[in-house]
Each structure stands twice: as structure tokens, then as C-alpha cells.
Write an enzyme that holds these catalytic residues in place. Structure first.
Site, PDB file in Angstrom:
ATOM      1  N   ASP A  61       0.857  -1.190   0.000  1.00  0.00           N
ATOM      2  CA  ASP A  61       0.000   0.000   0.000  1.00  0.00           C
ATOM      3  C   ASP A  61       0.886   1.230   0.000  1.00  0.00           C
ATOM      4  O   ASP A  61       2.118   1.130   0.081  1.00  0.00           O
ATOM      5  CB  ASP A  61      -0.954  -0.002   1.196  1.00  0.00           C
ATOM      6  CG  ASP A  61      -2.333   0.563   0.825  1.00  0.00           C
ATOM      7  OD1 ASP A  61      -2.363   1.637   0.188  1.00  0.00           O
ATOM      8  OD2 ASP A  61      -3.351  -0.056   1.158  1.00  0.00           O
TER       9      ASP A  61
ATOM     10  N   ASP B  40       3.601   1.684  -4.955  1.00  0.00           N
ATOM     11  CA  ASP B  40       2.513   2.154  -5.803  1.00  0.00           C
ATOM     12  C   ASP B  40       2.158   1.034  -6.766  1.00  0.00           C
ATOM     13  O   ASP B  40       3.001   0.603  -7.569  1.00  0.00           O
ATOM     14  CB  ASP B  40       2.963   3.405  -6.561  1.00  0.00           C
ATOM     15  CG  ASP B  40       1.851   4.030  -7.402  1.00  0.00           C
ATOM     16  OD1 ASP B  40       0.862   3.336  -7.712  1.00  0.00           O
ATOM     17  OD2 ASP B  40       1.984   5.216  -7.757  1.00  0.00           O
ATOM     18  N   MET B  41       0.929   0.551  -6.718  1.00  0.00           N
ATOM     19  CA  MET B  41       0.522  -0.580  -7.556  1.00  0.00           C
ATOM     20  C   MET B  41       0.566  -0.243  -9.041  1.00  0.00           C
ATOM     21  O   MET B  41       0.555  -1.145  -9.886  1.00  0.00           O
ATOM     22  CB  MET B  41      -0.882  -1.052  -7.181  1.00  0.00           C
ATOM     23  CG  MET B  41      -1.978  -0.025  -7.374  1.00  0.00           C
ATOM     24  SD  MET B  41      -3.566  -0.632  -6.725  1.00  0.00           S
ATOM     25  CE  MET B  41      -4.599   0.832  -6.928  1.00  0.00           C
TER      26      MET B  41
ATOM     27  N   LYS C  71      -8.770  -7.173  -3.281  1.00  0.00           N
ATOM     28  CA  LYS C  71     -10.123  -7.202  -2.741  1.00  0.00           C
ATOM     29  C   LYS C  71     -10.721  -5.800  -2.732  1.00  0.00           C
ATOM     30  O   LYS C  71     -10.202  -4.892  -2.081  1.00  0.00           O
ATOM     31  CB  LYS C  71     -10.153  -7.763  -1.312  1.00  0.00           C
ATOM     32  CG  LYS C  71     -11.572  -7.809  -0.737  1.00  0.00           C
ATOM     33  CD  LYS C  71     -11.608  -8.307   0.684  1.00  0.00           C
ATOM     34  CE  LYS C  71     -13.051  -8.320   1.178  1.00  0.00           C
ATOM     35  NZ  LYS C  71     -13.657  -6.976   1.227  1.00  0.00           N
TER      36      LYS C  71
ATOM     37  N   HIS D 161     -12.804  -1.911  -8.407  1.00  0.00           N
ATOM     38  CA  HIS D 161     -14.052  -1.182  -8.650  1.00  0.00           C
ATOM     39  C   HIS D 161     -13.915   0.317  -8.377  1.00  0.00           C
ATOM     40  O   HIS D 161     -14.819   1.080  -8.687  1.00  0.00           O
ATOM     41  CB  HIS D 161     -15.210  -1.784  -7.856  1.00  0.00           C
ATOM     42  CG  HIS D 161     -15.176  -1.514  -6.378  1.00  0.00           C
ATOM     43  ND1 HIS D 161     -16.309  -1.558  -5.590  1.00  0.00           N
ATOM     44  CD2 HIS D 161     -14.165  -1.193  -5.528  1.00  0.00           C
ATOM     45  CE1 HIS D 161     -16.004  -1.283  -4.347  1.00  0.00           C
ATOM     46  NE2 HIS D 161     -14.708  -1.061  -4.280  1.00  0.00           N
TER      47      HIS D 161
END
Length: 318
Positions: A182, A204-205, A218, A222
Site C-alpha cells: 500500500d 505504488d501498484m 479485494k 471497482h
């Protein structure tokens, strides 16, 4: 707002402590409601009884007895969802929708999200309520779909926040190395909770994801556009081995239409899809998901496994 009130007062817990049923007088005594406000308390309980949160017997009498429905039992006990309720009626979130008309008329590049238009800045402090959500739903997933984690030696929980979800996985599978990725300010506040197989990594994804057998997402995708989801999944693909070597991405998110005509679940889907507008998020159906997976370079084979209501576990493979 009525549901938030009963959660704040502790009414579900009060009824639970009395063995599952209580009169208005019992509830008022246990929660500190002023005796002069019992008639108003009745109005509150009538509304929530009619909406399915409480049962009521002898509802027209002063001796009416209230009980917990199955839905209300999610607000009591060890793993309960009561911390989520204040988030959905948070003044900053709710007031964002007062600007919906202006937002629909505005240029996307200038308005940003609905929240940004209403408040002048992005939502930079996400809810602690997601801790409760992560813990409960991970318990359910492990009980019902636990095989998706078996055989994995390592897993990265992307956007895992304080690690509530990863901690449930780490304790259920003590031989698996679990990593929470995260942003730095989130990781700084996280604690390992004493689990030797759980670690936190700041990053950072959109840039890179630590290597692992599997990546876990998870309720992350969205919140992002299709284009951003593709970028995130491309970084996921770089982090995992080939399918033959056991690599996969595990997604927990809503798959609209998976309940096959259940009107209550369909209502949840459209409500949640509307709610996600506050951060420019969107809830997707099976075709939408598969288009994103294809654009990110994943094979056509994916597994969609419904778990609770409109939520599903999705497995995709490089």
C-alpha cells in the site's frame, strides 16, 4: 441514518445481550435513551423492523418485543459489520451527491470525481470500516473457497491497507508468506500484529508489485477506470510466475448479474454502482471484467465463483 443511530446507540448488541429479544423499555434502559423519548425510539424501531433489520411481535402495543433478523446479526458478535455503517452515511460522502447534477454537466477532465467537485480535493483518507469488511469476508472466503489459497507459498495483498484481510489469510495458512502493498502513509500506520509470515511494503501498484505466487485484490479494482484496471493488472502479471508454475491473480469484487434474477441482489448492485460514482468507481458485469482481463494480457480462461450476494471471487491466469 436510522441504521447509523441504532449502531451508535448499540441497540443490536443490547438485544443480543438479552438473549435475542427486548422490549422498548429494555432497549431504552440498556442504551441510555431518555424515558421521555421512548415514543420516538418506537418510530425508529418501526422503520428498521419494516425494512428487515429487526423482527417485532405485538407491534401495536407498548409491550412490543424486538428481535434480531439474520441481517441484523451481521452487526453483533466477534466479526461484525457495524463499523461500515457510519462510512456509508459519512457527511462528506453523502454530501458529494448534492453536486451530482453539476457533475453530470461538467467536463470530466476539469471536474474530477464527484467527491472532488463537491469538496475541492480527493478522498485521501479511506475508511477504517473496511477493516471489518475485510475480516468478515476473508473468513467467509476461506471457509467456502479456501482452496484458492492452497499450495501458494507467497501472496501479495495489493491495496491491503492495515492488513486486516492479509492477517486472516496469514493465520489460516501459516506457511504462506503474505505481503501487504500500500501507499507509504498507509504502511506507516500499519502493524504486523505478531504474525511472522506477514510483512508490509510501501509502494505504488501502478509502478510495481512485489513478486509472489499470487496477487490478491479485494474491492480495489471497482474504484478505478477500465484503463487504470488494465495498468494495475499488467503490474500484477509482471509480479507472478506463469500459470504452469502456479501464478494467478485472485480478485474479490462485485460481478453484476451473477445472482441470476434475485431482485434484492439486483437492487444492491444498482445502488452500489451509483454509490461508487463518488470516486469515479464502477461496478462491472462478467463481460466487462473479461474485456479488462483480455486487455491486460491475461488468457481467456477465468473462474468466477459467487460468494455472498453480488460479490464473487475471480481467478485469472497469465
Amino acid at each position: 441514518m436510522s441504521l447509523k443511530c441504532v449502531v451508535d446507540l448499540g441497540i443490536p448488541d443490547a438485544i443480543h445481550r438479552r438473549g435475542g429479544t427486548a422490549t422498548l423499555a429494555d432497549i431504552a434502559t440498556d442504551t441510555g435513551v431518555h424515558p421521555a423519548k421512548i415514543a420516538d425510539l418506537r418510530r425508529l424501531m418501526e422503520l428498521l423492523s419494516s425494512s428487515g433489520m429487526f423482527t417485532v411481535t405485538d407491534g401495536e402495543s407498548s409491550t412490543a418485543v424486538y428481535g434480531l433478523t439474520t441481517a441484523c446479526r451481521f452487526l453483533v458478535g466477534y466479526l461484525n459489520l457495524s463499523p461500515i455503517v457510519p462510512f456509508f452515511v459519512n457527511p462528506f460522502v453523502v454530501s458529494s451527491f448534492f453536486s451530482l447534477c453539476d457533475w453530470l454537466k461538467s467536463e470530466p477532465e476539469t471536474a474530477g470525481s464527484l467527491f472532488e467537485l463537491a469538496h475541492g480535493h480527493s478522498l485521501n483518507v479511506l475508511n477504517n470500516s473496511m477493516v471489518a469488511d475485510n475480516e468478515l469476508f476473508l473468513e467467509v472466503i476461506i471457509l467456502d473457497k479456501g482452496r484458492i489459497f492452497r499450495g501458494l507459498s507467497s501472496l501479495v495483498d495489493v491495496g491491503g491497507g492495515s492488513g486486516a484481510g492479509a492477517r486472516v489469510i496469514a493465520r489460516a495458512f501459516p506457511r504462506m508468506k503474505c505481503t501487504v502493498l500500500d501507499l507509504p502513509h498507509v504502511v506507516e500506520q500499519a502493524t504486523g500484529g505478531g504474525d511472522s509470515n506477514l510483512q508490509f511494503v510501501a509502494g505504488d501498484m501502478f509502478e510495481s508489485i512485489p513478486p509472489a505466487n499470487a496477487v490478491f485484490l479485494k474491492n480495489v479494482l471497482h474504484e478505478w477506470s477500465d484503463e487504470d484496471c488494465v495498468k494495475i493488472l499488467q503490474r500484477c502479471k509482471e509480479a507472478i510466475p506463469t500459470r504452469n508454475a502456479g501464478g494467478k491473480v485472485i480478485i474479490v469484487d462485485m460481478v453484476r448479474g451473477s445472482a441470476y434474477g434475485d431482485s434484492k441482489i439486483s437492487e444492491v448492485e444498482v445502488l452500489q454502482n451509483m454509490f461508487m460514482m463518488y470516486v469515479n468507481g464502477v461496478e462491472r458485469g462478467e463481460r466487462d471484467w473479461k474485456n479488462i482481463f483480455s486487455d491486460a494480457g491475461f488468457g481467456g480462461d477465468c473462474k468466477i465463483m459467487p460468494i455472498l450476494g453480488p460479490l464473487s471471487v475471480i481467478e485469472i491466469y497469465p
